[in-house]
Write a protein that holds these residues in place. Structure first.
Motif, short mmCIF file in Angstrom:
data_model
loop_
_atom_site.label_atom_id
_atom_site.label_comp_id
_atom_site.label_asym_id
_atom_site.label_seq_id
_atom_site.Cartn_x
_atom_site.Cartn_y
_atom_site.Cartn_z
N LEU A 341 0.75 -1.16 -0.02
CA LEU A 341 0.11 0.15 -0.02
C LEU A 341 0.92 1.24 0.10
N ASN A 342 0.55 2.19 -0.78
CA ASN A 342 1.20 3.34 -0.93
C ASN A 342 1.82 4.26 0.42
N LYS A 343 0.21 4.43 1.28
CA LYS A 343 0.38 5.20 2.41
C LYS A 343 1.31 4.56 3.39
N THR A 344 0.89 3.19 3.65
CA THR A 344 1.65 2.73 4.89
C THR A 344 2.74 1.57 4.79
N GLY A 345 2.79 1.31 3.34
CA GLY A 345 3.64 0.23 3.01
C GLY A 345 3.45 -1.15 3.34
N ALA A 346 2.33 -1.35 3.97
CA ALA A 346 1.83 -2.70 4.30
C ALA A 346 1.65 -3.42 2.94
N ALA A 347 1.83 -4.98 3.21
CA ALA A 347 1.22 -5.87 2.11
C ALA A 347 -0.03 -5.64 1.96
N LEU A 348 -0.56 -6.13 0.64
CA LEU A 348 -1.93 -6.39 0.11
C LEU A 348 -2.64 -7.29 1.27
N SER A 349 -4.02 -7.12 1.50
CA SER A 349 -4.93 -8.19 1.90
C SER A 349 -5.66 -8.77 0.53
N GLY A 350 -6.31 -9.89 0.91
CA GLY A 350 -6.92 -10.44 -0.22
C GLY A 350 -8.26 -9.66 -0.65
N GLY A 351 -8.50 -9.40 -2.11
CA GLY A 351 -9.50 -8.74 -2.78
C GLY A 351 -8.99 -6.99 -2.85
N GLU A 352 -7.90 -6.68 -2.29
CA GLU A 352 -7.80 -5.17 -2.54
C GLU A 352 -7.28 -4.93 -3.66
N LEU A 353 -6.81 -5.79 -4.62
CA LEU A 353 -6.45 -5.62 -5.82
C LEU A 353 -7.48 -6.22 -6.87
N ALA A 354 -8.25 -5.43 -7.27
CA ALA A 354 -9.51 -5.90 -8.06
C ALA A 354 -9.42 -6.32 -9.57
N GLY A 355 -9.66 -7.33 -9.87
CA GLY A 355 -9.62 -7.83 -11.10
C GLY A 355 -10.91 -8.09 -12.02
N GLY A 356 -10.91 -8.20 -13.14
CA GLY A 356 -11.96 -8.83 -14.11
C GLY A 356 -13.03 -7.53 -14.02
N VAL A 357 -12.88 -6.37 -13.74
CA VAL A 357 -13.80 -5.28 -13.80
C VAL A 357 -13.27 -4.08 -14.48
N GLY A 358 -12.54 -4.11 -15.31
CA GLY A 358 -11.77 -3.13 -15.89
C GLY A 358 -10.91 -2.14 -14.97
N PHE A 359 -10.55 -2.69 -13.67
CA PHE A 359 -9.70 -2.25 -12.90
C PHE A 359 -8.36 -1.89 -13.36
N GLU A 360 -7.68 -0.56 -13.38
CA GLU A 360 -6.47 -0.23 -13.95
C GLU A 360 -5.78 0.43 -12.63
N ALA A 361 -4.53 -0.63 -12.43
CA ALA A 361 -3.77 -0.09 -11.24
C ALA A 361 -2.56 0.54 -11.60
N ASP A 362 -2.03 1.56 -10.89
CA ASP A 362 -0.74 2.28 -10.94
C ASP A 362 0.06 1.89 -9.78
N TRP A 363 1.33 1.43 -10.26
CA TRP A 363 2.42 1.40 -9.33
C TRP A 363 3.40 2.27 -9.28
N TYR A 364 4.09 2.54 -8.26
CA TYR A 364 5.28 3.32 -8.31
C TYR A 364 6.58 2.44 -7.56
N CYS A 365 7.60 2.37 -8.31
CA CYS A 365 8.57 1.61 -7.94
C CYS A 365 9.71 2.39 -6.86
N ASP A 366 9.56 2.19 -5.70
CA ASP A 366 10.15 2.87 -4.73
C ASP A 366 11.80 2.36 -4.34
#
Length: 490
Positions: A341-366
């Protein structure tokens, strides 16, 4: 030269007059003489003061016009000559102004005060003319001016050299100087700015990590660790020039005419989608999505540290069920980073990266992980409706309201297929009703509606009745009701 008959009195050596201090101390200055004999020394001083001023005005009149200034007692004669002298003195002023007529190549000017010709017929040396040019700029390199009908004189660049076309812009105030032999345009002209400005060499190669301007003509920008669509190299720089608001600047163009356009274009490029490395829709396991970047990032090594600053955008295909990683291609090979997660740096939980609904994700490599820049998706609650639809049956069914439904298809009388936007992860619960209860016919009592879940994204609904009085079990489709279907699931 004109004669002046008004002469000063008692101005010679040894004249019988008072000194200025003695005259100022006289008690008679305020009231004048009242009676008696006026001392000659006082009278002479008074007459000297009066006659000196009169003689000076008369001499000015004689010097600045051609008629004699006569002591004839006619006030109007003296007045007319004095006015002529004033006009003559003004015409000899060194600064004149006017608005030009004619064309930019042949200006005609009536100057104020008027310019008078020199004794040789040319223009008086040391004269300045502030003039507004005609409605057209000069097209010729040898424009002329004719001031107060003295004659045409060529206008040249201050110092030396011919003017360029449009150096005297249309309807613009300029300054001309006359030195007795020529007429010179004062101040920098447009061609002066172009002639004196440095030039930008032709771009020939990119320089990693900075700016290069050399005698070899290289002029390029390159940012390490970014994909090539975030890099400004030779071809990119040429394209920026070609797309500039001014219509493009050719190689070797003046520096002043190029830098502002180039800077604006570069800033516009790096503030839009060009900072994102666009990837394909993700493939692979739900918790280890893989995307292929169209513009391959140029990095020193296939490590997280080498990818610092890289921004990736891709559509997510499958929703994660636990912690997840992101794999993408680079010039040095594939890189896999943990998604946090961008704000906390915590690992994802299940379902937080939605798929199959046209969800477009943005990632920043730190430098160590891929930070998810989007808001996370909360997993659906099983006791909350996932989708619903209310529709009117008929040969052309009408959707009254819906949520989470992509389409409604009529297969035949009383038979419909409902397609949903999302695929549910668990077995759904379907509630279906029609606006009829206790439907009676001559055959007896009927129970309405039948539904069947054909997949986790498609539902078949049959609206009808089954004969319940023992006369048979024939299903009779009904196609004239308002139907409501609600889906619960996760």
């Amino acid at each position: 030269m004109a004669q002046n008959q008004f002469l000063p009195f008692a101005t010679g050596d040894g004249a019988n007059t008072l000194s200025a201090a003695s005259y100022a101390a006289l008690g008679i200055l305020a009231q004048g003489f009242q009676s008696g004999v006026v001392p000659s020394v006082q009278f002479n001083t008074i007459m000297r003061q009066l006659s000196t001023v009169v003689a000076a005005v008369a001499q000015f009149t004689a010097d600045n016009q051609t008629a004699d200034v006569l002591d004839d007692g006619v006030v109007s004669n003296f007045e007319s000559k004095f006015l002529a002298a004033l006009q003559g003195a003004m015409s000899s002023s060194s600064v004149h102004y006017g608005i030009a007529t004619g064309s930019g190549d042949a200006m005609v000017v009536t100057a104020v005060p008027p310019m008078t010709p020199a004794t040789n017929g040319g223009y008086l040396p040391g004269s300045f003319l502030i003039v507004k040019t005609p409605a057209t700029a000069n097209a010729s390199t040898a424009p002329t001016a004719n001031v107060n009908s003295i004659g045409n004189i060529a206008i040249t660049r201050a110092g030396s050299g011919a003017l360029a076309a449009a150096d005297n812009p249309a309807s613009t105030w300029i300054i001309l100087f006359f030195d007795g032999t020529g007429c010179y345009r004062i101040g920098l002209t447009a061609s002066d700015v172009t002639r004196l400005a440095p030039t930008i060499p032709t771009p020939t190669a990119a320089l990693n990590g900075g700016l290069q301007v050399s005698s070899g003509g290289a002029f390029a920008l390159d940012t390490p660790n970014l994909p090539t669509n975030g890099t400004i190299g030779n071809s990119d720089l040429t394209a920026l020039w070609a797309e500039s608001a001014e219509g493009g600047v050719a190689a070797g163009a003046p520096y002043a005419a190029t830098v502002a356009q180039l800077t604006a274009k570069i800033m516009a490029s790096i503030t839009n989608d060009s900072i994102w490395s666009i990837g394909s829709a993700t493939t692979g396991p739900a918790n280890a999505p893989v995307t292929v970047l169209a513009e391959v990032p140029q990095v020193a090594s296939a490590t997280a540290a080498a990818c610092l600053g890289l921004c990736i955008r891709a559509q997510v295909t499958t929703t994660n069920t636990s912690t997840a990683t992101l794999t993408f291609n680079t010039s040095a090979g594939e890189v896999t980073l943990p998604i946090v997660l961008n704000k906390t740096g915590a690992a994802l939980s299940g379902g937080e990266l939605a798929g199959g609904v046209g969800f477009e994700a943005d990632w920043y490599c730190d430098g160590t992980s891929a930070r998810l820049m989007n808001s996370v998706v909360s997993p659906p609650l099983p006791n909350v409706a996932k989708a619903w639809i209310t529709f009117q049956q008929g040969s052309s069914p009408t959707v009254i309201s819906s949520y989470g439904v992509s389409s409604l298809v009529r297969n035949g009388a009383g038979n419909y297929t409902i397609n949903f936007n999302e695929t549910l992860d668990s077995e759904p619960v379907v509630v279906c009703s029609a606006n009829f209860i206790n439907f009676f016919t001559s055959g007896g009592y009927y129970d309405p509606t039948n539904v069947s879940w054909t997949s986790k994204s498609t539902l078949s609904v049959s609206i009808g009745a089954v004969r319940a009085n023992g006369a048979g079990s024939l299903f009779e489709p009904l196609d004239d009701f308002v139907v409501e279907v609600v889906i619960f699931g996760s």
